[in-house]
Design an enzyme around this catalytic site. Structure first.
Site, PDB file in Angstrom:
ATOM      1  N   PRO A 170      52.504  58.242   6.527  1.00 29.97           N
ATOM      2  CG  PRO A 170      50.400  57.345   6.530  1.00 29.97           C
ATOM      3  CD  PRO A 170      51.466  57.771   5.610  1.00 29.97           C
ATOM      4  CD  GLU A 171      58.516  57.196   8.385  1.00 30.20           C
ATOM      5  OE1 GLU A 171      59.318  56.500   9.043  1.00 30.20           O
ATOM      6  OE2 GLU A 171      58.824  58.290   7.891  1.00 30.20           O
ATOM      7  CG  HIS A 194      40.939  63.578  -2.488  1.00 28.18           C
ATOM      8  ND1 HIS A 194      40.929  63.319  -3.838  1.00 28.18           N
ATOM      9  CD2 HIS A 194      41.331  64.861  -2.359  1.00 28.18           C
ATOM     10  CE1 HIS A 194      41.328  64.392  -4.486  1.00 28.18           C
ATOM     11  NE2 HIS A 194      41.566  65.349  -3.619  1.00 28.18           N
ATOM     12  NE  ARG A 241      77.461  43.049  -3.344  1.00 29.20           N
ATOM     13  CZ  ARG A 241      77.110  43.624  -4.497  1.00 29.20           C
ATOM     14  NH1 ARG A 241      77.634  44.776  -4.841  1.00 29.20           N
ATOM     15  NH2 ARG A 241      76.243  43.030  -5.289  1.00 29.20           N
ATOM     16  NE  ARG A 268      51.504  61.809  -3.485  1.00 26.80           N
ATOM     17  CZ  ARG A 268      52.814  61.814  -3.289  1.00 26.80           C
ATOM     18  NH1 ARG A 268      53.295  62.172  -2.116  1.00 26.80           N
ATOM     19  NH2 ARG A 268      53.633  61.447  -4.238  1.00 26.80           N
TER      20      ARG A 268
END
Length: 273
Positions: free
Chosen positions: A2-3, A91, A153, A110
DNA sequence: AAGCCAACCTGGACGC
DNA sequence: TGCGTCCAGGTTGGCT
């Protein structure tokens, strides 16, 4: 998984619970990013009313008066709005039992997620929240990039993934925003022109907003679903992510994938410079 | 001190 | 069928 868009979609699907009393919390102690202790949740939050549900980058902050809960979904986390009669899927680490027979199951195979209770007064000072940059959907993305890109950079791709710069962008949307802006992900951030930077600043909130509209991105593995178990439909709009070897929609060149610090970046070698 | 990278986990897809 | 390998939407901590 998920973002920002997926977390926002989950947040919206859980908003009907705002104003509803949390009756109890169940679950088993387990180690996530930090140890999760359901007993603490029950003691601190049981009987309180959910007053607000906020998103900070990819974090969800649940405010129950003077006590709050913070949840991050990690790679595989789900928050599912359920009837109490369901049988929890594997889970499921934490179940929030709300009045009216509804529950929220926190599922995370996870276990990269985070779920913890904190005093509301301490929320702004929590290191991982205090360290977040401006919100990638709602913040001043142009200003942030104007400051951050010229003095970095590393690659522009890696700056976009840095949550201290911009909060909420993950790998999918970093790749997509760069594709739309026509910038190669591996270009050094300090060698992105002002014009390209402005295109990028415009595309980031745009792609995130479109993804929210589509209900987020559910890849073919079916990983992401909203609180109402719905898949997202932004995957069909992805221009580069997970499209290695397939033709660029714009120029027909083969989309390339390369490894960048252990992760996959996708780009069109012709359209992105 | 910014910037790499391994580590933290499970499960699914793939090849043999 | 099974076993090994690789891969995954994120973050952190330890190194240079």
């Amino acid at each position: 998984m998920p973002e920002l868009p997926e977390v926002e979609v989950v947040r919206r699907s859980l908003l009907p619970l705002v104003g509803v009393r949390l009756q109890g919390v169940t679950g088993f102690p387990i180690k996530l990013r930090r140890p999760l202790d359901p007993d603490t949740w029950r003691r601190q939050l049981g009987g309180r009313i959910l007053e607000d549900l906020e998103r900070h980058g990819k974090y969800l902050v649940w405010r129950f008066g003077s006590v709050s809960a913070v949840i991050h979904l990690g790679m595989s986390g789900r928050l599912l709005l359920c009837e109490e009669s369901r049988s929890p899927q594997p889970h499921t680490h934490l179940i929030l039992h709300f009045e009216g027979g509804r529950a929220v199951d926190f599922v995370d195979p996870r276990r990269f997620g985070l779920a913890e209770v904190v005093p509301t007064s301490a929320v702004p000072g929590i290191s991982y929240l205090a360290g977040l940059g401006e919100d990638a959907l709602l913040g001043d993305v142009g200003g942030v990039l104007a400051r951050a890109l010229p003095r970095s950079r590393s690659t522009v791709w890696s700056v976009l993934l840095d949550q201290r710069v911009l909060a909420g962008v993950g790998n999918i949307y970093a790749n997509e925003a760069l594709a739309r802006a026509g910038i190669a992900p591996v270009r050094p951030a300090n060698r992105v022109s002002a014009a390209a930077r402005r295109r990028l600043a415009a595309e980031i909130p745009r792609v995130l907003a479109e993804a929210v509209e589509e209900g987020g991105t559910t890849l073919t593995d079916g990983g992401f679903v909203s609180g109402e178990f719905r898949s997202g439909y932004f995957a069909v709009r992805l221009q580069v992510y997970d499209r290695a070897g397939m033709p660029c929609y714009r120029c027909g060149a083969e989309i390339r994938r390369l490894r960048q610090s252990g992760r996959s970046v996708y780009f069109c070698p012709r359209c992105q410079r």
